[in-house]
Design a protein around this motif. Structure first.
Motif, PDB file in Angstrom:
ATOM      1  N   ALA A  72       0.833  -1.207   0.000  1.00  0.00           N
ATOM      2  CA  ALA A  72       0.000   0.000   0.000  1.00  0.00           C
ATOM      3  C   ALA A  72       0.870   1.261   0.000  1.00  0.00           C
ATOM      4  O   ALA A  72       1.992   1.255   0.509  1.00  0.00           O
ATOM      5  N   PRO A  73       0.368   2.371  -0.566  1.00  0.00           N
ATOM      6  CA  PRO A  73       1.147   3.613  -0.614  1.00  0.00           C
ATOM      7  C   PRO A  73       1.244   4.325   0.734  1.00  0.00           C
ATOM      8  O   PRO A  73       2.084   5.206   0.909  1.00  0.00           O
ATOM      9  N   VAL A  74       0.377   3.940   1.687  1.00  0.00           N
ATOM     10  CA  VAL A  74       0.334   4.596   2.998  1.00  0.00           C
ATOM     11  C   VAL A  74       0.606   3.581   4.100  1.00  0.00           C
ATOM     12  O   VAL A  74       0.080   2.469   4.072  1.00  0.00           O
ATOM     13  N   THR A  75       1.441   3.966   5.059  1.00  0.00           N
ATOM     14  CA  THR A  75       1.707   3.115   6.224  1.00  0.00           C
ATOM     15  C   THR A  75       0.875   3.605   7.397  1.00  0.00           C
ATOM     16  O   THR A  75       0.944   4.780   7.755  1.00  0.00           O
ATOM     17  N   PRO A  76       0.079   2.727   8.019  1.00  0.00           N
ATOM     18  CA  PRO A  76      -0.751   3.157   9.155  1.00  0.00           C
ATOM     19  C   PRO A  76       0.088   3.467  10.389  1.00  0.00           C
ATOM     20  O   PRO A  76       1.286   3.175  10.434  1.00  0.00           O
ATOM     21  N   ALA A  77      -0.557   4.040  11.388  1.00  0.00           N
ATOM     22  CA  ALA A  77       0.149   4.415  12.608  1.00  0.00           C
ATOM     23  C   ALA A  77       0.459   3.214  13.491  1.00  0.00           C
ATOM     24  O   ALA A  77       1.393   3.254  14.295  1.00  0.00           O
ATOM     25  N   TYR A  78      -0.292   2.131  13.337  1.00  0.00           N
ATOM     26  CA  TYR A  78      -0.176   0.983  14.249  1.00  0.00           C
ATOM     27  C   TYR A  78      -0.795  -0.241  13.592  1.00  0.00           C
ATOM     28  O   TYR A  78      -1.861  -0.148  12.969  1.00  0.00           O
ATOM     29  N   VAL A  79      -0.115  -1.375  13.723  1.00  0.00           N
ATOM     30  CA  VAL A  79      -0.666  -2.657  13.264  1.00  0.00           C
ATOM     31  C   VAL A  79      -0.519  -3.647  14.419  1.00  0.00           C
ATOM     32  O   VAL A  79       0.573  -4.152  14.691  1.00  0.00           O
ATOM     33  N   GLY A  80      -1.607  -3.910  15.100  1.00  0.00           N
ATOM     34  CA  GLY A  80      -1.585  -4.857  16.208  1.00  0.00           C
ATOM     35  C   GLY A  80      -2.067  -6.216  15.738  1.00  0.00           C
ATOM     36  O   GLY A  80      -3.112  -6.317  15.090  1.00  0.00           O
ATOM     37  N   ILE A  81      -1.298  -7.254  16.059  1.00  0.00           N
ATOM     38  CA  ILE A  81      -1.647  -8.607  15.592  1.00  0.00           C
ATOM     39  C   ILE A  81      -1.887  -9.510  16.804  1.00  0.00           C
ATOM     40  O   ILE A  81      -1.011  -9.660  17.665  1.00  0.00           O
ATOM     41  N   LEU A  82      -3.064 -10.103  16.851  1.00  0.00           N
ATOM     42  CA  LEU A  82      -3.412 -11.018  17.931  1.00  0.00           C
ATOM     43  C   LEU A  82      -2.635 -12.325  17.791  1.00  0.00           C
ATOM     44  O   LEU A  82      -2.433 -12.821  16.684  1.00  0.00           O
ATOM     45  N   GLY A  83      -2.212 -12.869  18.915  1.00  0.00           N
ATOM     46  CA  GLY A  83      -1.541 -14.165  18.882  1.00  0.00           C
ATOM     47  C   GLY A  83      -0.188 -14.129  19.560  1.00  0.00           C
ATOM     48  O   GLY A  83       0.388 -13.056  19.779  1.00  0.00           O
ATOM     49  N   LEU A 125       0.077   4.815  22.703  1.00  0.00           N
ATOM     50  CA  LEU A 125       0.804   5.249  21.517  1.00  0.00           C
ATOM     51  C   LEU A 125       0.306   6.608  21.035  1.00  0.00           C
ATOM     52  O   LEU A 125       1.093   7.500  20.715  1.00  0.00           O
ATOM     53  N   LYS A 126      -1.009   6.768  20.965  1.00  0.00           N
ATOM     54  CA  LYS A 126      -1.595   8.018  20.484  1.00  0.00           C
ATOM     55  C   LYS A 126      -1.202   9.191  21.378  1.00  0.00           C
ATOM     56  O   LYS A 126      -0.952  10.298  20.893  1.00  0.00           O
ATOM     57  N   ASN A 127      -1.142   8.955  22.684  1.00  0.00           N
ATOM     58  CA  ASN A 127      -0.858  10.032  23.634  1.00  0.00           C
ATOM     59  C   ASN A 127       0.591  10.062  24.093  1.00  0.00           C
ATOM     60  O   ASN A 127       0.938  10.809  25.022  1.00  0.00           O
ATOM     61  N   ASN A 128       1.433   9.232  23.472  1.00  0.00           N
ATOM     62  CA  ASN A 128       2.859   9.208  23.783  1.00  0.00           C
ATOM     63  C   ASN A 128       3.110   8.931  25.269  1.00  0.00           C
ATOM     64  O   ASN A 128       3.869   9.626  25.945  1.00  0.00           O
ATOM     65  N   ARG A 129       2.460   7.905  25.773  1.00  0.00           N
ATOM     66  CA  ARG A 129       2.637   7.471  27.160  1.00  0.00           C
ATOM     67  C   ARG A 129       3.196   6.054  27.180  1.00  0.00           C
ATOM     68  O   ARG A 129       3.216   5.365  26.152  1.00  0.00           O
ATOM     69  N   ASN A 130       3.604   5.595  28.370  1.00  0.00           N
ATOM     70  CA  ASN A 130       4.213   4.262  28.442  1.00  0.00           C
ATOM     71  C   ASN A 130       3.323   3.214  29.097  1.00  0.00           C
ATOM     72  O   ASN A 130       3.723   2.057  29.225  1.00  0.00           O
ATOM     73  N   GLY A 131       2.139   3.594  29.537  1.00  0.00           N
ATOM     74  CA  GLY A 131       1.213   2.618  30.085  1.00  0.00           C
ATOM     75  C   GLY A 131       1.494   2.193  31.511  1.00  0.00           C
ATOM     76  O   GLY A 131       0.889   1.241  31.999  1.00  0.00           O
ATOM     77  N   GLN A 132       2.393   2.892  32.194  1.00  0.00           N
ATOM     78  CA  GLN A 132       2.704   2.520  33.576  1.00  0.00           C
ATOM     79  C   GLN A 132       1.587   2.984  34.516  1.00  0.00           C
ATOM     80  O   GLN A 132       0.724   3.783  34.144  1.00  0.00           O
TER      81      GLN A 132
END
Length: 322
Positions: free
Chosen positions: A244-255, A304-311
């Motif tokens: 694709a010509p555009v790369t998304p911001a995030y690709v999460g894959i289950l598993g 990721l969207k808010n630039n935080r680390n999830g702590q």
């Protein structure tokens, strides 16, 4: 983001009903506060209200101030200083330690103009800077924002940053995909669903429904959640994303990691260097079942969207909203 959709819809409903209304907006915050600048509370003349400007401690007082503004047809700006040692000094119990300044606008035409600007923002895919000149020379300006920035309230002009609307693509037809769509919809995220069209539950509200072979209009600000439970389908999805010509911001894959190793072996290259892949998907909160798994994934997306680390917040050594 959901609050913006609520305000827009309720303004439409109030106009149909003939009821007058005012809009209260948090325009300045110093120190600690439950809501940040840009938080809004729509108040009808019959006392009903939507949205919020605090955690519940200021809404009752604002309702009274709103009626005065509606009656006088004048702007009102109220400052609450919650740093007082006596939390009941203002006649209301205050739980924060900061200064909150709130602007109340009773002019229907100006609120309508703001609603149109917010609608324009929500219909797009980019961040905006919204500037409101709240004076006799009322004016609204909506411009593309090329970088995140703070808000400003000065000389009757309120400037705020509107992040790009959240758009998520969900791949898969299983129960966990449906659970994620339900949770994302509750936050007013725009959801595009990709899967077998005949197996898509009709009761779920999504922005778009696509088959695996369709063209997906993915934007660079979009987040992708792959929950197919099918290795072959994941291969085909990744092939389309890589070309694709555009790369998304995030690709999460289950598993598990071993499953991703099989994908890596198929492509014979490091996929993480080509796409912003996160797998196993989600934050480590011990999630079980579709709903908890959805919360785990959504929490990771927000970090990721808010630039935080999830702590955990009690481990943060800076102000929460810094």
């Amino acid at each position: 983001m959901k609050e913006l959709y609520t305000v827009i819809q309720q303004v439409k409903d109030l106009q149909k009903s003939g009821l007058k209304f005012v809009l209260a907006t948090v325009v300045r915050v110093e120190g600690s506060a439950y809501r940040r600048p840009g938080a809004r509370m729509l108040i009808a003349e019959d006392g009903n209200w939507w949205g919020g400007i605090s955690g519940g401690c200021l809404e009752g007082d604002i309702l009274k101030k709103a009626q005065l503004a509606l009656f006088s047809q004048n702007y009102k700006t109220i400052t609450y200083d919650t740093r007082e040692e006596d939390p009941f000094a203002l006649g209301i119990g205050l739980g924060c330690q900061g200064v909150i300044e709130i602007h109340i606008n009773p002019f229907q035409d100006q609120i309508n103009a703001l609603v149109e600007a917010l609608k324009s923002h929500l219909e797009g895919n980019v961040a905006h800077t919204l500037q409101m000149h709240l004076s006799a020379n009322f004016k609204i300006e909506l411009d593309d924002a090329f970088a995140s920035h703070g808000s400003e309230w000065s000389d009757g002009v309120f400037t705020e940053y509107l992040p790009a609307p959240m758009t998520v693509w969900v791949f898969g037809n299983q129960f966990d995909a449906q659970g994620f769509i339900q949770q994302a919809s509750a936050l007013a995220w725009r959801v595009n669903w990709v899967g077998i069209l005949s197996k898509m539950a009709s009761h779920l509200t999504v922005q778009g429904r696509y088959g695996y072979e369709d063209l997906w209009p993915i934007q660079s600000s979009d987040f992708l959640v792959m929950m197919t439970h099918d290795l072959e389908k994941d291969v085909k999805i990744l092939e389309k994303l890589l070309s694709a010509p555009v790369t998304p911001a995030y690709v999460g894959i289950l598993g598990p990691k071993k499953r991703f190793e099989k994908l890596q072996n198929h492509f014979k290259q490091d996929l993480v260097t080509l796409l912003p892949i996160s797998t196993p998907i989600g934050l480590d909160i011990g999630a079980e079942g579709p709903e908890e798994i959805a919360i785990s994934i959504m929490a990771e997306i927000l970090t990721l969207k808010n630039n935080r680390n999830g702590q955990r917040l009690h481990l943060r050594d800076r102000a929460i909203h810094e």
